[in-house]
Motif scaffolding. Structure first.
Motif, mmCIF file in Angstrom:
data_model
loop_
_atom_site.group_PDB
_atom_site.id
_atom_site.type_symbol
_atom_site.label_atom_id
_atom_site.label_comp_id
_atom_site.label_asym_id
_atom_site.label_seq_id
_atom_site.Cartn_x
_atom_site.Cartn_y
_atom_site.Cartn_z
ATOM 1 N N LEU A 23 -26.107 4.091 -34.037
ATOM 2 C CA LEU A 23 -24.779 4.714 -34.010
ATOM 3 C C LEU A 23 -24.796 6.061 -33.296
ATOM 4 C CD1 LEU A 23 -23.283 4.047 -37.536
ATOM 5 C CD2 LEU A 23 -22.418 3.236 -35.357
ATOM 6 N N ARG A 24 -25.762 6.905 -33.619
ATOM 7 C CA ARG A 24 -25.835 8.240 -33.008
ATOM 8 C C ARG A 24 -26.050 8.134 -31.500
ATOM 9 N NH1 ARG A 24 -24.213 12.636 -35.906
ATOM 10 N NH2 ARG A 24 -25.558 13.921 -34.630
ATOM 11 N N ALA A 65 -22.761 7.067 -29.982
ATOM 12 C CA ALA A 65 -21.851 8.218 -30.028
ATOM 13 C C ALA A 65 -22.247 9.242 -28.963
ATOM 14 C CB ALA A 65 -21.856 8.848 -31.416
ATOM 15 N N SER A 88 -19.482 9.625 -34.914
ATOM 16 C CA SER A 88 -20.354 8.866 -35.807
ATOM 17 C C SER A 88 -19.978 9.018 -37.283
ATOM 18 C CB SER A 88 -21.818 9.256 -35.597
ATOM 19 O OG SER A 88 -22.008 10.627 -35.788
#
Length: 154
Positions: A100-101, A104, A143
């Motif tokens: 996810l990071r 993002a 995120s």
């Protein structure tokens, strides 16, 4: 599911899948079905009888497993006939939070690059430190909020 629940779910999934990610089980060259059947000393005819199918079907299932053309239902049935448990899982290559990071960060980098370009055209360029701060802020925002927009392609 709200963002706190989603974060907790990611942690739980990561915790459960960490041993599989670490193990990296390799598919036997001729498939699990054939490897287990042969290790048990079972013939295709004997497995076919246990599965209540024609012996030629076992060869077809084994070939389909190797090529990826079989169904989960068929693999479950074959596993049961071999007194095995069929296991099916998606194992992320790295922790879900990291995935996810990274996503993002890519989206934020694109957005900040567009902002920087526009500001430069208007002769209002931002300092690199300001751009870096904005990028970090956007990564945190992307995120932690609704994750649906994170996966939209621009």
């Amino acid at each position: 599911m709200n963002s706190n629940q989603a974060a907790l779910a990611r942690k739980q999934i990561d915790r459960r899948l960490a041993p599989l990610r670490a193990a990296k089980p390799a598919l036997p060259p001729r498939g699990w079905l054939r490897a287990i059947r042969e290790a048990l000393g079972m013939t295709t005819r004997q497995l076919a009888a246990r599965m209540k199918v024609a012996p030629s079907r076992i060869s077809a299932i084994e070939k389909a497993e190797v090529s990826g053309a079989t169904t989960i239902k068929t693999l479950r049935e074959a596993a049961a006939a071999l007194d095995c448990t069929f296991v099916y899982a998606f194992v992320p290559n790295k922790p879900l939070e990291e995935i996810l990071r990274e996503r993002a960060a890519r989206k934020a980098a694109l957005d900040v690059a567009r902002l920087d370009h526009t500001m430069r055209l208007e002769n209002q360029a931002l300092l690199k430190s300001d751009l870096d701060d904005e990028r970090r802020r956007m990564v945190d925002l992307l995120s932690s909020g609704s994750l649906r927009g994170l996966w939209e392609d621009d």
